[in-house]
Design an enzyme around this catalytic site. Structure first.
Site, PDB file in Angstrom:
ATOM      1  N   GLY A  86     -12.891  -6.315  -8.058  1.00 11.29           N
ATOM      2  CA  GLY A  86     -12.132  -6.185  -9.398  1.00 11.29           C
ATOM      3  C   GLY A  86     -12.218  -5.085  -9.972  1.00 11.29           C
ATOM      4  N   SER A 101     -14.197  -4.547  -2.099  1.00 13.92           N
ATOM      5  CA  SER A 101     -13.814  -3.600  -3.198  1.00 13.92           C
ATOM      6  C   SER A 101     -14.826  -3.390  -3.914  1.00 13.92           C
ATOM      7  CB  SER A 101     -12.676  -4.392  -3.748  1.00 13.92           C
ATOM      8  OG  SER A 101     -12.022  -3.124  -4.796  1.00 13.92           O
TER       9      SER A 101
END
Length: 515
Positions: free
Chosen positions: A158, A237
């Site tokens: 995120g 991520s």
């Protein structure tokens, strides 16, 4: 070389894996005593043999005098019902149009309905948020398989500004049901609350949250059928970069037995210098006493702090809310720092930028070749080359290492048609967790089973598990497609989902042109 310690590890893991006695009288969702208090569970919504425990606090609410401070362990004695996810941590926006994606970009990239749903889900719509958000969730099936199961702890992505363990893609019931592991997901502080970059105080609170959650798992997971000495930390991520940060920050006391950074490394998602948090919140400047600054920062309403957050894409600073260099947890030269003495599985998707580019208009309008070249260079600089360098370093130090590249492209994960998004950043998540909601092709089902099986095989035995892993089989009984340890010149890089197949292999440095 560190071969001596791995002789011990290689001997120890099969002994643990050989025990198949089940916990006595395990009942579905039974109450488990933890340091946070007794936790009641329940049957998972679909995988009905899996026990699900949600919203377990691992840290005290980081509010009041604990805001912008390292997390404090939660200890309790009251019953926890385990029925619902906890609050998600307060995010900031990725773009100014998070609520409504522009029609011109829909037309420019041929965004599909599936793609539009994914884009709109990035900021966790409908998931309640609060500063009181430091909780974790557990899925387990102790009545079957090993007595002391390998544990996989998931760190969501995120961009360090958003994300949540309650995102449906990360629901762990299917992973725990199909593979003999205990699956844990956590929430940690993001945006300004987790990464204030404050030169007058702790800067990397989100990383400290993650560490405390791992400590909680170590101290409590045995009650859920897990083995605290067999914890694998994995994430994608920002979560992948966080995993890599842990291997540097806690090199001499990692707690974890193995690491899987996915589409994120310390060098690829590079940390930033310290920011002036006090000025950003109007709480003083370099001449203001630090105690006054902290008092001011802790007294502001959370809504007022949230109002100061930048839209990340529009920010003049790349990733303004992310780990910042403090030379204690986050280092200016990580390549010179010691790393944890643990195995690693590292990789990325084939076209990471397939997601990122759809948030901005074309950079070179009317010049498709320059546009393609720009994003190809972005993929190399931020993901492929850093993943290759991280794999190479681990292997040079004699640590068991594997490298992969995700190629899966399926109708129900496609973002755009006019400019195909390919195997974009995040595109493997629902396939990995088995949470795709219908429309799966037969090839997609096979790839998903192989992917989950490979990750679980590594978690169960980080030293030998993948070398034994066969096509479509997590117990080493399949023929062919064994996954050899990483070598730059050997056919060791696993292409997962390439041309719809479970796996094929190319040279370890096959995708490293220009690195």
């Amino acid at each position: 070389m560190r071969s001596v310690s791995f002789v011990t590890a290689a001997l120890a893991i099969p002994l643990a894996a050989a025990s198949y006695c089940h916990p006595p009288k395990w009942t579905l969702g039974q109450t488990v005593k933890t340091t946070s208090g007794p936790v009641d569970g329940h049957a998972a919504s679909v995988a009905s043999k899996v026990s699900e425990y949600l919203g377990i606090p691992y840290a005290q609410p980081p509010v009041g005098s604990l805001r912008f401070q390292p997390p404090v362990r939660y200890n309790g004695s009251k019953h926890l019902d385990g029925k619902n996810f906890g609050f998600s941590c307060i995010p900031s926006n990725l773009t100014a149009f998070d609520a409504e994606y522009p029609q011109e970009l829909i037309e420019e990239y041929g965004i599909t309905d599936v793609g539009l749903e994914l884009i709109r889900s990035i900021n966790n719509p409908g998931i309640p948020v609060s500063e009181d958000c430091l909780t974790l969730n557990i899925w387990t099936k102790p009545q079957m398989g090993e007595k002391r199961k390998a544990v996989m702890v998931w760190l969501h992505g995120g961009t360090f500004i958003s994300g949540s363990s309650a995102v449906p893609d990360y629901n762990g019931q299917f992973f725990a049901d199909q593979e003999d592991i205990v699956l844990v997901t956590i929430d940690y502080r993001v945006s300004f609350f987790g990464f204030p970059g404050n030169p007058h105080g702790p800067r990397n609170l989100g990383l400290l949250d993650q560490r405390l959650a791992v400590e909680w798992v170590r101290d409590n997971i045995a009650g859920f059928g897990g083995n605290p000495s067999r914890i694998t930390l994995f994430g994608e991520s920002a979560g992948g970069a966080s995993v890599d940060h842990h291997t540097h920050a806690f090199a001499f006391d990692p707690i974890i037995a193995a690491a899987i950074p996915m589409s994120g490394t310390v060098k690829g998602i590079a940390p930033r210098p310290a920011a002036d948090a006090a000025t950003a919140l109007g709480c003083g400047d370099a001449l203001t006493p630090h105690t006054e600054i902290l008092t001011c920062m802790q007294s502001l309403p959370s809504q007022q702090i949230h109002a100061t957050l930048r839209n990340v894409v529009d920010s003049p600073i790349l990733m303004p809310y992310s780990p910042s260099i403090d030379e204690a947890l986050v280092f200016s030269s990580p390549e010179t720092r010691p790393i944890a003495n643990i195995p690693m599985l590292v990789g990325n998707t084939d076209n990471e930028s397939g997601l990122f580019r759809i948030f901005v208009p074309p950079i070179f309008p009317g010049n498709a070749s320059r546009e393609v070249a720009f994003w190809r260079g972005y993929n190399q600089a931020k993901f492929s080359c850093p993943a290759g360098a991280r794999a190479a370093r681990n292997a040079r130090e004699g640590l068991p290492t594997w490298r992969y590249r995700w190629h899966g492209v399926f109708p129900n994960t496609q973002l755009g048609t006019r400019q195909p998004s390919g195997a974009y950043h995040y595109s493997e998540m629902a396939t990995l967790f088995g949470t795709l909601d219908g429309g799966n092709t037969k090839e997609q089902e096979k790839v998903g089973r192989w992917l989950r099986g490979a990750w679980a095989a590594f978690a169960r035995d980080p030293v030998r598990g993948l070398e034994k892993y066969g096509k479509g089989n997590g117990k080493g009984k399949g023929k062919g497609n064994r996954w050899p340890g990483f070598e730059e010149e050997g056919e060791t890089l696993a292409r997962i989902g390439f041309e719809g197949r479970e796996v094929s292999f190319v040279r370890g440095d096959f995708y490293d042109a220009g690195c």
